[in-house]
Every structure is written in structure tokens, then in C-alpha cells.
Motif scaffolding. Structure first.
Motif, PDB file in Angstrom:
ATOM      1  N   GLU A 189       0.835  -1.202   0.000  1.00 30.26           N
ATOM      2  CA  GLU A 189       0.000   0.000   0.000  1.00 30.26           C
ATOM      3  C   GLU A 189       0.872   1.256   0.000  1.00 30.26           C
ATOM      4  OE1 GLU A 189      -3.518   2.083   2.688  1.00 30.26           O
ATOM      5  OE2 GLU A 189      -2.950  -0.004   3.030  1.00 30.26           O
ATOM      6  N   VAL A 190       1.974   1.228   0.753  1.00 37.00           N
ATOM      7  CA  VAL A 190       2.929   2.334   0.778  1.00 37.00           C
ATOM      8  C   VAL A 190       4.261   1.799   0.280  1.00 37.00           C
ATOM      9  CG1 VAL A 190       4.125   4.023   2.187  1.00 37.00           C
ATOM     10  CG2 VAL A 190       1.751   3.428   2.708  1.00 37.00           C
ATOM     11  N   PRO A 191       4.784   2.295  -0.820  1.00 37.38           N
ATOM     12  CA  PRO A 191       6.029   1.768  -1.382  1.00 37.38           C
ATOM     13  C   PRO A 191       7.208   1.926  -0.425  1.00 37.38           C
ATOM     14  CG  PRO A 191       4.895   3.184  -2.956  1.00 37.38           C
ATOM     15  CD  PRO A 191       4.216   3.359  -1.644  1.00 37.38           C
ATOM     16  N   SER A 192       8.030   0.907  -0.374  1.00 34.03           N
ATOM     17  CA  SER A 192       9.208   0.978   0.488  1.00 34.03           C
ATOM     18  C   SER A 192      10.189   2.031   0.002  1.00 34.03           C
ATOM     19  CB  SER A 192       9.900  -0.384   0.531  1.00 34.03           C
ATOM     20  OG  SER A 192      10.334  -0.759  -0.767  1.00 34.03           O
ATOM     21  N   ALA A 193      10.138   2.365  -1.300  1.00 29.58           N
ATOM     22  CA  ALA A 193      11.055   3.367  -1.837  1.00 29.58           C
ATOM     23  C   ALA A 193      10.826   4.744  -1.237  1.00 29.58           C
ATOM     24  CB  ALA A 193      10.915   3.442  -3.360  1.00 29.58           C
ATOM     25  N   ASP A 194       9.653   4.982  -0.639  1.00 30.92           N
ATOM     26  CA  ASP A 194       9.403   6.271   0.003  1.00 30.92           C
ATOM     27  C   ASP A 194      10.400   6.532   1.125  1.00 30.92           C
ATOM     28  OD1 ASP A 194       7.349   6.641  -1.703  1.00 30.92           O
ATOM     29  OD2 ASP A 194       5.750   6.553  -0.214  1.00 30.92           O
ATOM     30  N   ALA A 195      10.937   5.463   1.710  1.00 34.80           N
ATOM     31  CA  ALA A 195      11.901   5.633   2.795  1.00 34.80           C
ATOM     32  C   ALA A 195      13.157   6.348   2.334  1.00 34.80           C
ATOM     33  CB  ALA A 195      12.256   4.266   3.391  1.00 34.80           C
ATOM     34  N   ALA A 196      13.413   6.324   1.034  1.00 38.61           N
ATOM     35  CA  ALA A 196      14.611   6.987   0.506  1.00 38.61           C
ATOM     36  C   ALA A 196      14.536   8.494   0.689  1.00 38.61           C
ATOM     37  CB  ALA A 196      14.792   6.650  -0.972  1.00 38.61           C
ATOM     38  N   PHE A 197      13.335   9.015   0.932  1.00 40.08           N
ATOM     39  CA  PHE A 197      13.163  10.454   1.095  1.00 40.08           C
ATOM     40  C   PHE A 197      13.076  10.851   2.564  1.00 40.08           C
ATOM     41  CE2 PHE A 197      11.861   9.452  -3.139  1.00 40.08           C
ATOM     42  CZ  PHE A 197      12.222  10.544  -3.902  1.00 40.08           C
ATOM     43  N   ALA A 198      13.435   9.939   3.451  1.00 40.70           N
ATOM     44  CA  ALA A 198      13.327  10.219   4.885  1.00 40.70           C
ATOM     45  C   ALA A 198      14.255  11.337   5.323  1.00 40.70           C
ATOM     46  CB  ALA A 198      13.597   8.944   5.685  1.00 40.70           C
ATOM     47  N   ASP A 199      15.445  11.434   4.739  1.00 35.33           N
ATOM     48  CA  ASP A 199      16.407  12.466   5.122  1.00 35.33           C
ATOM     49  C   ASP A 199      16.071  13.748   4.374  1.00 35.33           C
ATOM     50  OD1 ASP A 199      18.501  14.019   5.902  1.00 35.33           O
ATOM     51  OD2 ASP A 199      20.073  12.783   5.009  1.00 35.33           O
ATOM     52  N   VAL A 200      15.336  14.649   5.047  1.00 35.64           N
ATOM     53  CA  VAL A 200      14.880  15.862   4.377  1.00 35.64           C
ATOM     54  C   VAL A 200      16.020  16.820   4.087  1.00 35.64           C
ATOM     55  CG1 VAL A 200      12.602  15.709   5.414  1.00 35.64           C
ATOM     56  CG2 VAL A 200      14.365  17.048   6.552  1.00 35.64           C
ATOM     57  N   THR A 201      17.136  16.679   4.790  1.00 38.35           N
ATOM     58  CA  THR A 201      18.242  17.613   4.558  1.00 38.35           C
ATOM     59  C   THR A 201      18.855  17.446   3.175  1.00 38.35           C
ATOM     60  OG1 THR A 201      19.854  16.111   5.569  1.00 38.35           O
ATOM     61  CG2 THR A 201      18.776  17.718   7.016  1.00 38.35           C
ATOM     62  N   VAL A 202      18.590  16.324   2.511  1.00 39.43           N
ATOM     63  CA  VAL A 202      19.062  16.162   1.139  1.00 39.43           C
ATOM     64  C   VAL A 202      18.360  17.169   0.232  1.00 39.43           C
ATOM     65  CG1 VAL A 202      19.189  14.592  -0.834  1.00 39.43           C
ATOM     66  CG2 VAL A 202      19.614  13.733   1.474  1.00 39.43           C
ATOM     67  N   SER A 203      17.065  17.348   0.451  1.00 42.66           N
ATOM     68  CA  SER A 203      16.297  18.297  -0.356  1.00 42.66           C
ATOM     69  C   SER A 203      16.339  19.704   0.220  1.00 42.66           C
ATOM     70  CB  SER A 203      14.838  17.837  -0.457  1.00 42.66           C
ATOM     71  OG  SER A 203      14.737  16.604  -1.119  1.00 42.66           O
ATOM     72  N   VAL A 204      16.394  19.813   1.552  1.00 40.30           N
ATOM     73  CA  VAL A 204      16.353  21.117   2.225  1.00 40.30           C
ATOM     74  C   VAL A 204      17.519  21.191   3.207  1.00 40.30           C
ATOM     75  CG1 VAL A 204      14.938  22.780   3.515  1.00 40.30           C
ATOM     76  CG2 VAL A 204      13.846  21.098   2.010  1.00 40.30           C
ATOM     77  N   PRO A 205      18.701  21.567   2.740  1.00 40.36           N
ATOM     78  CA  PRO A 205      19.854  21.643   3.647  1.00 40.36           C
ATOM     79  C   PRO A 205      19.644  22.599   4.816  1.00 40.36           C
ATOM     80  CG  PRO A 205      20.578  21.678   1.353  1.00 40.36           C
ATOM     81  CD  PRO A 205      19.091  21.815   1.335  1.00 40.36           C
ATOM     82  N   GLN A 206      18.733  23.561   4.681  1.00 42.49           N
ATOM     83  CA  GLN A 206      18.446  24.507   5.753  1.00 42.49           C
ATOM     84  C   GLN A 206      17.444  23.975   6.771  1.00 42.49           C
ATOM     85  OE1 GLN A 206      17.109  27.518   2.877  1.00 42.49           O
ATOM     86  NE2 GLN A 206      18.479  28.975   3.889  1.00 42.49           N
ATOM     87  N   ALA A 207      16.928  22.772   6.581  1.00 37.74           N
ATOM     88  CA  ALA A 207      15.854  22.253   7.425  1.00 37.74           C
ATOM     89  C   ALA A 207      16.168  22.430   8.914  1.00 37.74           C
ATOM     90  CB  ALA A 207      15.613  20.776   7.119  1.00 37.74           C
ATOM     91  N   GLY A 208      15.182  22.973   9.631  1.00 42.25           N
ATOM     92  CA  GLY A 208      15.326  23.170  11.071  1.00 42.25           C
ATOM     93  C   GLY A 208      15.895  24.504  11.481  1.00 42.25           C
ATOM     94  N   GLN A 209      16.337  25.312  10.536  1.00 39.92           N
ATOM     95  CA  GLN A 209      16.909  26.613  10.878  1.00 39.92           C
ATOM     96  C   GLN A 209      15.790  27.590  11.251  1.00 39.92           C
ATOM     97  OE1 GLN A 209      19.621  28.019   7.855  1.00 39.92           O
ATOM     98  NE2 GLN A 209      20.807  26.113   7.843  1.00 39.92           N
ATOM     99  N   PRO A 210      15.970  28.361  12.333  1.00 37.71           N
ATOM    100  CA  PRO A 210      14.870  29.171  12.874  1.00 37.71           C
ATOM    101  C   PRO A 210      14.456  30.357  12.010  1.00 37.71           C
ATOM    102  CG  PRO A 210      16.923  29.601  14.051  1.00 37.71           C
ATOM    103  CD  PRO A 210      17.194  28.437  13.152  1.00 37.71           C
ATOM    104  N   GLN A 211      15.323  30.829  11.109  1.00 38.55           N
ATOM    105  CA  GLN A 211      14.990  32.020  10.328  1.00 38.55           C
ATOM    106  C   GLN A 211      14.077  31.737   9.147  1.00 38.55           C
ATOM    107  OE1 GLN A 211      17.768  30.368  10.015  1.00 38.55           O
ATOM    108  NE2 GLN A 211      18.594  30.454   7.930  1.00 38.55           N
ATOM    109  N   LEU A 212      13.775  30.480   8.902  1.00 30.66           N
ATOM    110  CA  LEU A 212      12.968  30.121   7.733  1.00 30.66           C
ATOM    111  C   LEU A 212      11.510  30.528   7.921  1.00 30.66           C
ATOM    112  CD1 LEU A 212      14.379  26.551   7.015  1.00 30.66           C
ATOM    113  CD2 LEU A 212      15.069  28.720   5.970  1.00 30.66           C
TER     114      LEU A 212
END
Length: 611
Positions: A189-212
């Protein structure tokens, strides 16, 4: 109506798939117990033509291609002429009316993926599966940009009887393992390949920064939890909008000087006010999430990691402009974003944030998600409207504009994803405070898709006015010696290293003959094959032209031919004159922005001496 159907019948599986699509798109005006598959002729039948695209998707998802029997069944139950059904089915790249393998591997070979190893993936697939399009169970095809440039090279698996998945970065070894798993395991029902996107910092290196601002919840909030979304400020903007009232919400958006973030930069407040005042009813809201510009992936990231934010923003837009129904038209090549948005819409509806009485505040608004099927032209607003209505995605002549005669001929607000997300901070801080960031027509923050020869590709959020040099440094700097930057995407233009200190604003970009466009910043070092890149851009526009108008249909072909001759050593003088003539004709006479901007990058490169 005599549909003149052939005698070919659908299989039972095709019939079930189509009927399920009709049931899922039942109109709220249908009488209880009515059979929506067989409406009366005339207006009742034509009023359900908008189900055509979902019905074709349903067959593709079940079978892997569109058989004559399935097309006949769709034509019969919608009372649409078979020629029209065939015309729509053949318009989209993700549909196939000829038999092919049920599992298709789409390999991106566009401007970001080609130099990142796409040809190695293609070579491996050709060794395993044969030539392009061949194969009984699995085949592979070349694809334009899949919107995964920060993870290049990218692959999308279009799978029958199971959810589509993206694989990026793709290597032939891992891809073989994924195909073996699909062949041996039951559909998940949910593809296992979705796990490849678990690390959001690959797409958003600024993730978690307070000024966003726009990205502040990315990597912080669980994208599948509405409770987590509300715990981090979700639906506060909607509450504030209801307290203000619709007129003041539009006034705040107007005071913010928020412009469209899809490339056209039209004032959002003007668009909203025009639809809100339109006397004709009903009004419709359309979110343009058909992000297909090569090098662009910012909207995909927002939808994957903060889907409830888009649902809330659309709800506010619907409240302000008097729309009771919104359509979210998402690119067909974004399977993970599609799944997360479907979940977010269903969850918001279950919690009372969509429906007949939104959040108990006495207004009605709901959202229907529509999947595109591989047509860049559907990013043009009127082509998108035609696609939703069940026609070929060809642009309409303007005027009339969508604000007066849009979806189903009614006043329609059309905004892209990033534009809608900006409504949330506008209501959080107020329109004037929002306008205090940046200046002129460039207010607030802007998302840029940085890829190519940089150390850390990804989506970056910066204030308007940040320089190109500062943005590249934020992305870790250039790998190697910088030769040029493609700014604004395939429909944008090139800038040289001497332009790195230009402020990233609409006005400053225009002064140097460039455009911010869809936010693409694609860096090329001195080792890059710019001639090959330009040919790929020209081929992209040739393939994506809808063919409706001669300047674009013929001009894009002639442009690619001239570039091919240049790469083979033809004399530059005559070819450059031809390219210049073609550019003038396409810019002046094409119906829509695709033809008008198709020569932009090529002419920019020639002007700067990059060829």
C-alpha cells in the motif's frame, strides 16, 4: 448522440477501474442513488466530461496501457466521442494507447540528471531490458525532468496494480534490486522506496533553521500528522482569516505586494479581488502544482514535507474569494507528494477543516486532487483548465482571462504552490510587515532550486535581494571553476560569473536581461557540455509543444535542427541568423508562454558567447 463505438469490449478489470473512478468523482449535485455512470444525454453527460482524465489514469494504474476496449467504455459512459477520448489519451506522455510492459522505468536525462550519471543508468537498463520501450514485464524510456534535481540522477517507476515510486539518486545496482523486489513481492500500500526520502536535509539543507518562513515546518513536523501540524502553528492563519473577514484578507494580501511565484509575477491581491467581486457564480480555486520546468523542484518539496500547509492556504484562498470548491492539479510524476496530499485532504476533511462547515465557521470549501499525466504545457493556466475539464491540455486565447471565465466558464483563481504558501506568513505578520522584506515588486522570501555544479544542491529560502553569489555560497559553493549559471529554468537565461553580485529580485534580474522565472539556479563549471545542454533544452520544448499554433510547433523543431547543425560544425553566421529569426517569430506570434520563451535560453547563450 451516436458515438460510433467499435465492437471492442473492455475487460472486467478495466470496467471496474473506470467505474471506480466515476464513483470517486460523484458530483455533489447528483441525486442520492443516481447511477453517475449513465447520465442523460446533453448537459448532464457533458457535465461529467471532467472525469475523463481520472478515468484514463484508473485504467493505466490497473493495466499499464489504454486498450481500445477501455477507451470505448470511457467514451460510452461519459457520452464523449471516441475521437475525443483518443485525442486526450494520446496527448499525455504518461499514457500509452499501444501495448507495452506493465512496469515502465522513466529515466530522467534532462539538464541536471544527464551530467550526474543518467546515461550510466540507461546503459545498464539497456543491457538488462533491451532497447528503449522493449520488454514484456518491464521496459525503460527516457524522460524529461522528473523534478528530483537535487537527488540526480532520478528515475520514476510507473507501475500497474501498485503505487508509482521515485528512486533518486538512482544507480543501476540499486535499481535492479528495486525491480527484483517489485517482481517478487506483493504490491504494498505504501512503497518501500518512500523511505529513501526520509532524510529531508538532502532536499532542504536549511531544514530546522529558525529564520525560515516557508520551510519552517520542513523536517520538524510529521507530514502525515494533522495534530503535529496544529502543534506547530497549523490552522492559526485560517482562524485569523475568518476573524478578519474575506475583504480584509484580500486587503492584507494586496498590501503585502505578494506576486505570483510561478514565473509570471502577477499581483496576487489583484487576482483575488477580481474573482471575489465577480458576480457570476460559482467561483473556483485552482492550485497549479504541475511543476514541470527543468531544474525546478521547490513545490514538490513543500508538498512532500508540509502538505497540510497547502491545504490550509487553499482553504484561506477559497474563503477570501468566495470559492466553495478547489482543484489541486498535481504533476503526474510526483507520486510521493500525491500520496501525502491525498492523505492530508482526507485527514483535513475528517477533522472538519474541509467540507460543508469548515472548522465550524459557517463556510463551505472542499478540495479535489487531480493528477496530471506528463505534459509541461499544462503548467500554462488555461491549458491546465482544459485538462481538468477533460480536454486536451491546449492553451486558450486570452481574453477572456480565468478571473472572469475560467474553469467550467466561471470566475477562477489560479495560484501556484509557492504563492499559496506565502499567504500563511502574510496573515501571520500582516501585509505591510511582509512587504517590508525585500522591496518593490519583490517582497517576502523566495525559494530557489539550486543544482548542478554546487557542493550541496537543494531548495534554499532567502530574502529577495540576496545576491546570486551569496546563494551559491549558501549551497556550499561551486565545484570546480564556474562558467555560467542558468537562471530561471529552461525558459530563463544564462548569466556569467561577472553577474554573481546581482540582487535576486524581479527588477535586478530584468536589468541584466535575465529572469528569476520558476526559481531555478543551475550552475555549470568549465567542464560542462553547454552545447549538449542547449540541444536538450531545445528538444524539451520541441517535445512539449502542444502543436496548436504554427510558430511554436514548427519553430521549436527548426530551433533544435539549427543547434544540431552547429554541433556538427556548420557555419555559425547563417545558423545564428536563422535562430534569431525563429526567436522573433516564436516570441511575437505564439499563443502562450511556452512558444514565447522556448528560445530564451538558446538566445541568451548565443548572446553571451557560450556556444
Amino acid at each position: 448522440m451516436d458515438l460510433r463505438l467499435s465492437g471492442t469490449a473492455p475487460t472486467e478489470a478495466e470496467r471496474r477501474a473506470v467505474d471506480a473512478a466515476f464513483a470517486a468523482h460523484r458530483s455533489p449535485d447528483d441525486l442520492p442513488g443516481a447511477d453517475v455512470r449513465f447520465p442523460d444525454s446533453g448537459h448532464a453527460a457533458r457535465g461529467r466530461r471532467h472525469i475523463l482524465l481520472p478515468a484514463l489514469h484508473a485504467v493505466m494504474d490497473e493495466v499499464g496501457h489504454l486498450t481500445p476496449g477501455a477507451l470505448n467504455h470511457v467514451a460510452r459512459v461519459l457520452s464523449v466521442p471516441p475521437a475525443d477520448v483518443y485525442g486526450v489519451a494520446t496527448f499525455y506522455a504518461m499514457f500509452s494507447v499501444t501495448p507495452r510492459a506493465p512496469h515502465v522505468v522513466h529515466v530522467c536525462d534532462d539538464v541536471a540528471c544527464a551530467p550526474a550519471g543518467a546515461e550510466d543508468v540507461i546503459a545498464g537498463l539497456a543491457e538488462d531490458l533491451g532497447e528503449e520501450g522493449e520488454g514484456k514485464e518491464v521496459c525503460w524510456v527516457r524522460s524529461p525532468c522528473l523534478g528530483l534535481c537535487e537527488r540526480a540522477p532520478a528515475v520514476m517507476l510507473q507501475l500497474a496494480k501498485r503505487p508509482d515510486v521515485s528512486v533518486a539518486p538512482a544507480a543501476i545496482g540499486g535499481l535492479r534490486a528495486e525491480l527484483d523486489r517489485i517482481a517478487t513481492e506483493e504490491p504494498a500500500e505504501v512503497p518501500s522506496a518512500d523511505a529513501a526520502f526520509a532524510d529531508v536535509t538532502v532536499s532542504v539543507p536549511q531544514a530546522g533553521q529558525p529564520q525560515l518562513t516557508l520551510l519552517r515546518r520542513v523536517g520538524v513536523v510529521d507530514p502525515e500528522s494533522i495534530d503535529d501540524y496544529r502543534a506547530h502553528g497549523g490552522y492559526e492563519a485560517l482562524r485569523r482569516a475568518v476573524e478578519m473577514g474575506a475583504e480584509r484578507v484580500i486587503r492584507e494580501v494586496s498590501d503585502s505586494s505578494l506576486t505570483g511565484r510561478g514565473g509570471a509575477a502577477f499581483p496576487t491581491g489583484v487576482k483575488w479581488d477580481g474573482v471575489a467581486r465577480a458576480p457570476s457564480r460559482p467561483h473556483y480555486l485552482v492550485c497549479n502544482a504541475d511543476e514541470s520546468e527543468p531544474g525546478t523542484f521547490k513545490d514538490r518539496v513543500l508538498m512532500e514535507y508540509d502538505p497540510f500547509g497547502l491545504i490550509e492556504a487553499m482553504t484561506i484562498a477559497g474563503f477570501a474569494t468566495g470559492c466553495e470548491r478547489g482543484y489541486l492539479y498535481i504533476r503526474g510524476e510526483y507520486p510521493l507528494a500525491t500520496r501525502r496530499l491525498e492523505h492530508a485532504i482526507a485527514t483535513a476533511r475528517a477533522h472538519g477543516y474541509l467540507g460543508d462547515d469548515v472548522a465550524g465557521d459557517g463556510f463551505r470549501f472542499d478540495i479535489e486532487l487531480r493528477r496530471g499525466a506528463g505534459a509541461y504545457i499544462c503548467g500554462e493556466e488555461t491549458a491546465l483548465l482544459n485538462s481538468i475539464e477533460g480536454h486536451r491540455g491546449e492553451p486558450r486565447n486570452k481574453p477572456p482571462f480565468p478571473a472572469t471565465s475560467g474553469l467550467f466558464g466561471k470566475p477562477t483563481v489560479i495560484n501556484n504552490v509557492e504563492t499559496l504558501y506565502n499567504v500563511l506568513p502574510v496573515l501571520a505578520v500582516g501585509g505591510q510587515a511582509f512587504a517590508g522584506v525585500g522591496g518593490g515588486r519583490s517582497t517576502g522570501t523566495k525559494l530557489f532550486c539550486v543544482s548542478g555544479a554546487v557542493a550541496t544542491p537543494g531548495v534554499y529560502e532567502v530574502e529577495f535581494g540576496t545576491t546570486l553569489r551569496e546563494l551559491l555560497e549558501l549551497a556550499g559553493g561551486v565545484r570546480g571553476e564556474l562558467r555560467t549559471v542558468l537562471l530561471g529554468g529552461a525558459a530563463g537565461g544564462f548569466v556569467l560569473p561577472e553577474h554573481l553580485d546581482v540582487p535576486l529580485t524581479l527588477e535586478a534580474a530584468r536589468e541584466i536581461g535575465a529572469t528569476l522565472g520558476s526559481g531555478v539556479v543551475l550552475a555549470f563549471d568549465t567542464q560542462a557540455d553547454l552545447t549538449g545542454t542547449l540541444r536538450r533544452i531545445a528538444a524539451f520544448f520541441r517535445d512539449e509543444s502542444c502543436g496548436q499554433c504554427v510558430p511554436c510547433r514548427v519553430g521549436t523543431v527548426r530551433q533544435e535542427e539549427a543547434l544540431a547543425r552547429l554541433t556538427r560544425g556548420a557555419a555559425k553566421g547563417p545558423e545564428l541568423m536563422l535562430l534569431d529569426d525563429l526567436a522573433r517569430v516564436m516570441q511575437d506570434a505564439s499563443i502562450c508562454g511556452l512558444g514565447q520563451t522556448a528560445p530564451a535560453a538558446v538566445m541568451s547563450a548565443l548572446k553571451l558567447g557560450l556556444l
